[in-house]
Structure formats: C-alpha cells, structure tokens
Design a protein around this motif. Sequence first.
Motif, PDB file in Angstrom:
ATOM      1  N   UNK A 252     -43.174  -4.917  24.673  1.00 45.09           N
ATOM      2  CA  UNK A 252     -44.160  -4.018  24.071  1.00 45.09           C
ATOM      3  C   UNK A 252     -43.561  -2.738  23.497  1.00 45.09           C
ATOM      4  N   UNK A 253     -42.670  -2.044  24.186  1.00 44.41           N
ATOM      5  CA  UNK A 253     -42.082  -0.851  23.568  1.00 44.41           C
ATOM      6  C   UNK A 253     -41.300  -1.145  22.281  1.00 44.41           C
ATOM      7  N   UNK A 254     -40.658  -2.310  22.211  1.00 40.98           N
ATOM      8  CA  UNK A 254     -39.979  -2.694  20.974  1.00 40.98           C
ATOM      9  C   UNK A 254     -40.984  -2.857  19.841  1.00 40.98           C
ATOM     10  N   UNK A 255     -42.098  -3.508  20.151  1.00 41.77           N
ATOM     11  CA  UNK A 255     -43.152  -3.718  19.154  1.00 41.77           C
ATOM     12  C   UNK A 255     -43.716  -2.372  18.697  1.00 41.77           C
ATOM     13  N   UNK A 256     -44.021  -1.501  19.662  1.00 37.47           N
ATOM     14  CA  UNK A 256     -44.614  -0.199  19.335  1.00 37.47           C
ATOM     15  C   UNK A 256     -43.673   0.638  18.467  1.00 37.47           C
ATOM     16  N   UNK A 257     -42.415   0.719  18.848  1.00 38.25           N
ATOM     17  CA  UNK A 257     -41.465   1.535  18.085  1.00 38.25           C
ATOM     18  C   UNK A 257     -41.173   0.921  16.711  1.00 38.25           C
TER      19      UNK A 257
END
Length: 157
Positions: free
Chosen positions: A8-13
Amino acid sequence: MIVFSNTTPFIALTSINQLDLLPQLFTKVIEECRAGGPVAVPELTSLPWIKTIPSSPEISSHVLLELDKGEKHTIHTACQQKADLVIIDEKIGRNVAEYLDLSVIGTLGILLNAKKKGLITSFTECVRDMRHNGLRYHPRLIERLIQQCGESETDLT
C-alpha cells in the motif's frame, strides 16, 4: 536499518509521483511481494533499493488472523528478520505490528519526514493529490499532521 513495507505505501507514493522518497529516507526497503493495486507501480524488483521477499506458505501466530495475506507476510517476516521499521498503512496491521513490538510508520509519516527534511515542498498538497487518486486516511490524523507541518488545511480542497 532493516525496513519492511507492504504494498500500500508503494501504491500511495507512486500515485503522487513520490516513490523516490523511500530511497532518500532509507537505504533499502524490503517489500512483501509483487502485488499491484489501482495505481500502476513500477516493477519493484528493478529498483536497486528494494528487495522483494516471496510470501512464506505458513504463518503461525494467531494474532495475524484478521490481516490480509500481504500484511501477514510483511509483519511475520519483519518479526523474523528483527526489522527496525515497518511501513504499513492499514489500521489493523499497524496495531498488530505495534503489539508485536515493531516500530511502525505509514505513508503519511513518510511524507511528514520528507517535509521536515525538505524533500517535498508541501505535505498538504501530497495528501490532497492522494485523495484525488482515491487514497483515504483518517481526517483527524491528516489535520494533526498538517498542523505539525505548519501548513493550512485549506490547501486540501
């Protein structure tokens, strides 16, 4: 520093073109798997600062039962590898990781650190852009972090 992250953090960033913040803040990030989401994430194995670990077939702790597969793998592997930090956004996953004595940060914490180090010009604009891309975070958390940055919530609209 051993840093684990779920997807999720990869997707968000990636959704706000800020994936490059991670190698600026951490030397290497170990990612749960090669899962995708609604935002096209680059092939993570092609990035020199990411190490991908395949999912383990069995996770023994009953504490992890309420988590999805990616969160289970991230937390389980982080515990096994004695991670210094876990990047995870989902509330239940964060709670379980903290219960297991892991240090936790989320995408908003990454952006806050990036703002403090001068790597981004506006925390609020990043949050606004993530909202426009369909990513949501708790409004009170956003409000508190915007205040910590000394920015204005009026930039969210």
